[in-house]
Design a protein around this motif. Structure first.
Motif, PDB file in Angstrom:
ATOM      1  N   SER A  12       0.968  -1.123   0.328  1.00 19.71           N
ATOM      2  CA  SER A  12      -0.268  -0.464  -0.135  1.00 19.71           C
ATOM      3  C   SER A  12       0.700   1.277  -0.423  1.00 19.71           C
ATOM      4  N   GLU A  33      10.502  -6.377  -4.780  1.00 22.80           N
ATOM      5  CA  GLU A  33       9.338  -7.134  -3.943  1.00 22.80           C
ATOM      6  C   GLU A  33       9.498  -8.617  -3.882  1.00 22.80           C
ATOM      7  N   THR A 504      -7.108   0.387   7.672  1.00 20.25           N
ATOM      8  CA  THR A 504      -5.469   0.787   7.628  1.00 20.25           C
ATOM      9  C   THR A 504      -5.147   1.070   6.508  1.00 20.25           C
TER      10      THR A 504
HETATM   11  C1  LIG Z   1      -7.188  -9.927   4.039  1.00 16.12           C
HETATM   12  C2  LIG Z   1      -7.225  -7.783   4.507  1.00 16.12           C
HETATM   13  C3  LIG Z   1      -8.200  -7.658   4.444  1.00 16.12           C
HETATM   14  C4  LIG Z   1      -8.073  -5.842   4.952  1.00 16.12           C
HETATM   15  N1  LIG Z   1      -9.196  -5.326   4.729  1.00 16.12           N
HETATM   16  C5  LIG Z   1      -8.744  -4.146   4.863  1.00 16.12           C
HETATM   17  C6  LIG Z   1     -10.134  -3.522   4.346  1.00 16.12           C
HETATM   18  O1  LIG Z   1     -11.366  -3.572   4.108  1.00 16.12           O
HETATM   19  N2  LIG Z   1      -9.610  -1.836   4.136  1.00 16.12           N
HETATM   20  C7  LIG Z   1      -8.489  -0.965   4.472  1.00 16.12           C
HETATM   21  O2  LIG Z   1      -8.188   0.054   4.905  1.00 16.12           O
HETATM   22  N3  LIG Z   1      -7.259  -2.371   5.275  1.00 16.12           N
HETATM   23  C8  LIG Z   1      -7.519  -2.841   5.029  1.00 16.12           C
HETATM   24  N4  LIG Z   1      -6.421  -4.436   5.362  1.00 16.12           N
HETATM   25  C9  LIG Z   1      -5.601  -3.399   5.745  1.00 16.12           C
HETATM   26  C10 LIG Z   1      -4.531  -3.438   5.066  1.00 16.12           C
HETATM   27  O3  LIG Z   1      -4.943  -3.100   3.753  1.00 16.12           O
HETATM   28  C11 LIG Z   1      -3.099  -2.598   5.306  1.00 16.12           C
HETATM   29  O4  LIG Z   1      -2.974  -1.845   6.467  1.00 16.12           O
HETATM   30  C12 LIG Z   1      -2.271  -2.018   4.078  1.00 16.12           C
HETATM   31  O5  LIG Z   1      -2.322  -2.689   3.436  1.00 16.12           O
HETATM   32  C13 LIG Z   1      -0.798  -1.616   5.008  1.00 16.12           C
HETATM   33  O6  LIG Z   1       0.286  -1.974   4.092  1.00 16.12           O
HETATM   34  P1  LIG Z   1       1.994  -2.037   4.018  1.00 16.12           P
HETATM   35  O7  LIG Z   1       2.085  -0.662   3.431  1.00 16.12           O
HETATM   36  O8  LIG Z   1       1.957  -1.573   5.561  1.00 16.12           O
HETATM   37  O9  LIG Z   1       2.100  -3.191   3.769  1.00 16.12           O
HETATM   38  P2  LIG Z   1       1.930  -4.009   2.269  1.00 16.12           P
HETATM   39  O10 LIG Z   1       0.974  -3.508   2.037  1.00 16.12           O
HETATM   40  O11 LIG Z   1       1.388  -4.941   3.258  1.00 16.12           O
HETATM   41  O12 LIG Z   1       3.286  -3.744   2.251  1.00 16.12           O
HETATM   42  C14 LIG Z   1       4.506  -4.723   2.073  1.00 16.12           C
HETATM   43  C15 LIG Z   1       4.349  -5.264   0.997  1.00 16.12           C
HETATM   44  O13 LIG Z   1       6.702  -5.836   1.077  1.00 16.12           O
HETATM   45  C16 LIG Z   1       6.518  -6.715   1.208  1.00 16.12           C
HETATM   46  N5  LIG Z   1       7.247  -7.309   2.043  1.00 16.12           N
HETATM   47  C17 LIG Z   1       7.288  -7.595   3.086  1.00 16.12           C
HETATM   48  N6  LIG Z   1       8.732  -8.521   3.388  1.00 16.12           N
HETATM   49  C18 LIG Z   1      10.108  -8.484   2.093  1.00 16.12           C
HETATM   50  C19 LIG Z   1      11.303  -8.376   1.602  1.00 16.12           C
HETATM   51  N7  LIG Z   1      11.834  -9.001   2.759  1.00 16.12           N
HETATM   52  N8  LIG Z   1      11.364  -8.352   1.047  1.00 16.12           N
HETATM   53  C20 LIG Z   1      10.653  -7.570  -0.103  1.00 16.12           C
HETATM   54  N9  LIG Z   1       9.309  -7.182  -0.499  1.00 16.12           N
HETATM   55  C21 LIG Z   1       8.845  -7.635   1.515  1.00 16.12           C
HETATM   56  C22 LIG Z   1       4.940  -7.851   1.271  1.00 16.12           C
HETATM   57  O14 LIG Z   1       5.548  -8.700   0.075  1.00 16.12           O
HETATM   58  C23 LIG Z   1       4.090  -6.232   0.704  1.00 16.12           C
HETATM   59  O15 LIG Z   1       3.854  -7.172  -0.778  1.00 16.12           O
HETATM   60  C24 LIG Z   1      -6.988  -5.598   5.098  1.00 16.12           C
HETATM   61  C25 LIG Z   1      -5.297  -6.790   5.490  1.00 16.12           C
HETATM   62  C26 LIG Z   1      -5.542  -7.834   5.271  1.00 16.12           C
HETATM   63  C27 LIG Z   1      -4.760  -8.837   4.975  1.00 16.12           C
END
Ligand SMILES: Cc1cc2nc3c(=O)[nH]c(=O)nc-3n(C[C@H](O)[C@H](O)[C@H](O)COP(=O)(O)OP(=O)(O)OC[C@H]3O[C@@H](n4cnc5c(N)ncnc54)[C@H](O)[C@@H]3O)c2cc1C
Length: 523
Positions: A12, A33, A504
């Motif tokens: 995200s 990724e 989130t």
């Molecule tokens: C099933 C589910 C339902 C949800 N429903 C909602 C909803 O309806 N509305 C809402 O607002 N939020 C929802 N959420 C929560 C929301 O999607 C997350 O809080 C948000 O996407 C987190 O974003 P982020 O950028 O922190 O992490 P992420 O989107 O998790 O991104 C992290 C990325 O890093 C990559 N990564 C991890 N480790 C490594 C590594 N060592 N090397 C390379 N790449 C790596 C991962 O593969 C991933 O692509 C939901 C989440 C889930 C799982």
């Protein structure tokens, strides 16, 4: 090849950071990724999101035994693909409460008050209703009203209002409290991820390189400066240098794990696992927050529930017209309300589905049903992320301590009672059959408490594990720079000082937008 910026994780936030940084043709950006391209039908078809669970699109975490949930190990899916969890989530578009961001700023997160982050929410957004004071119309992230809202979802909203919750047409506008249908991150009936909105248009740029199947093992730090990363791709481990900065956007579990594997974290814990300590910071992996959620389920005589979503007619309707039950984000309807009197942010969210939803969607039920999830958006309990080992391919050890704070249980029990009240209110009551969960025998508040401890899940919102704060209570400063190391930032849900009162994804996108501007300003 050398890069100016390396962004770890295309979720995200990370996809946003990389796409925005590459708007400057003079800088070279590498986005890494671990997962794949995120083009599977179970990603694109909204109603299919739970079919991704425990597959290759999912990191498939399980917590350590949770001390207040009879030692249960709780399943936590996390998207593993371009788009990260935006490719796996339930697509509900919610920003939280104005007071969340004002509290961040009051706590020392300079530049993160509501008025200061609102421009980033609107910059990101392409709201199908058009732009106004609270909304953007021209951003990369499509936010739309549900394409084929279920009649039962509307009825559930009517029943919520019958219990005294006011109707709310826009939870992200002037007032969060109320009941209504959620807006979703979809475009014409299909899921819309940060890959779709940000990366796809940016990938034409010669200065943006995206590697999938690239798992970062650690950040390379020389003389207190991040100079690159070590990554595994196609079975080969290699180092790649970053001349300006490394941005870690690997999500609330993997970001603190990567920091710890790189020598940034609680010194004793790192030594335990044989990791050389570069920066002793006990906050790395600490302060973990989430929203526990209990699903109240009832049978229903209503027609057209999600039980029929996979019928050939629905598939045809989806393929030809992008309409029908398969466009459902499952959690179509909901509400924000207070379980106890008080004028701060509402502490409870209902997320209601016109179908049975239990055990993360792994279980099914023979008869049509509907679910009202009680998501404790005002949760106070905190947990932590720790290394299981120094092996970067080992998943981190996670414990949330759900319900460590007794006030969290009080609120959840009250919410389950309120959900029963909704089910007993017209016009919904006329359509309600047997109560499935908690079930009619679970009557007293004490019984409910036990049932919640046995079966509660969560809203998939881990956050705050590399939070903005001072050197003594945080991991990054207000400009998202990791304390004690130069050239290193974090940009994802880990940096929230406290979890917002709502879902989130939108806040993580906002962090990505703001992070890109902060980085551009320092260049
Ligand atoms: C099933 C589910 C339902 C949800 N429903 C909602 C909803 O309806 N509305 C809402 O607002 N939020 C929802 N959420 C929560 C929301 O999607 C997350 O809080 C948000 O996407 C987190 O974003 P982020 O950028 O922190 O992490 P992420 O989107 O998790 O991104 C992290 C990325 O890093 C990559 N990564 C991890 N480790 C490594 C590594 N060592 N090397 C390379 N790449 C790596 C991962 O593969 C991933 O692509 C939901 C989440 C889930 C799982």
């Amino acid at each position: 090849m050398r890069y100016d910026y390396i962004v770890v994780g295309a979720g995200s936030a990370g996809a946003v950071v990389a796409a925005r940084l590459s708007e400057n043709p003079d800088v070279h950006v590498l986005l890494l990724e671990a997962g794949g391209k995120g083009r599977h039908p179970n990603i694109q078809i909204p109603a299919a999101f739970a079919k991704q669970f425990t597959t290759g699109h999912d990191w498939n975490y399980r917590t350590e035994p949770e001390p207040h949930l009879f030692g249960r190990e709780i399943y936590h899916p996390r998207g593993r693909m371009l788009g990260g969890c935006s490719g796996q989530n339930a697509m509900i578009y919610i920003r939280g409460n104005r007071s969340d961001y004002d509290a961040w700023a009051d706590g020392g997160a300079k530049g993160w008050s509501y008025d200061e982050v609102l421009p980033y929410f609107t910059k990101a957004e392409a709201n199908s209703r058009g732009g106004d004071r609270f909304h953007g119309a021209d951003g990369p992230l499509h936010v739309e009203d549900p394409r084929s809202p279920n009649e039962l979802s509307r009825t559930i909203v009517d029943a919520m209002t019958a219990t005294g919750i006011p109707l709310n047409d826009d939870f992200n506008g002037a007032e969060q409290v109320g009941a209504g249908l959620y807006q979703v991150t979809q475009h014409r009936g299909r899921r819309w991820t940060t890959n779709d909105g940000y990366l796809m248009p940016a990938r034409k740029r010669p200065n943006l390189t995206v590697w999938t199947g690239a798992t970062v093992h650690r950040i390379q730090i020389d003389n207190g400066r991040a100079v690159g990363i070590v990554v595994e791709k196609d079975g080969r481990i290699r180092s790649v240098r970053a001349d300006s900065e490394v941005v870690v956007s690997a999500g609330a579990f993997a970001t603190p794990q990567l920091l710890m594997l790189s020598g940034i974290g609680p010194a004793d814990h790192l030594r335990e696992h044989g990791v050389d300590v570069l920066v002793d910071n006990a906050n790395v992996g600490g302060h973990l927050m989430d929203h526990p959620m209990y699903m109240v389920n009832h049978e229903t005589s209503a027609e057209g529930t999600l039980a029929g979503a996979e019928k050939p007619l629905q598939l045809a309707n989806y393929l030809v017209r992008r309409r029908g039950l398969l466009t459902s984000n499952i959690g179509e309807a909901g509400a924000f309300f207070h379980t106890r009197s008080g004028d701060g942010a509402p502490d409870m969210q209902f997320i209601a589905a016109p179908g049975y939803f239990w055990n993360n969607g792994f279980d099914s039920h023979d008869n049509p049903a509907f679910a009202i999830g009680c998501s404790l958006v005002g949760s106070q309990s905190t947990g932590r992320v720790r290394l299981r080992s120094a092996d970067p391919t080992d998943k981190a050890a996670v414990v949330f301590n759900y319900f460590a704070d007794p006030a969290d249980m009080e609120a959840m029990v009250t919410a389950v009672e309120r959900a029963r009240e909704v089910a007993a209110s017209e016009p919904l009551a006329a359509l309600v059959g047997k109560e499935l969960h908690p079930g009619p025998v679970v009557g007293t508040r004490t019984d409910l408490e036990t049932e919640i401890r046995r079966n509660v899940a969560h809203t998939y919102h881990p956050s705050c594990t590399a939070r903005i704060g001072s050197e003594s209570d945080g991991v990054v400063d207000s400009e998202l720079r990791v304390h004690g190391v130069s050239g290193l930032r974090v940009a994802d849900a880990s940096v929230f000082p406290r979890i917002p009162h709502g879902n989130t994804h939108a806040p993580a996108v906002m962090v990505g937008e703001k992070a890109a501007d902060l980085i551009k300003e320092t260049r």
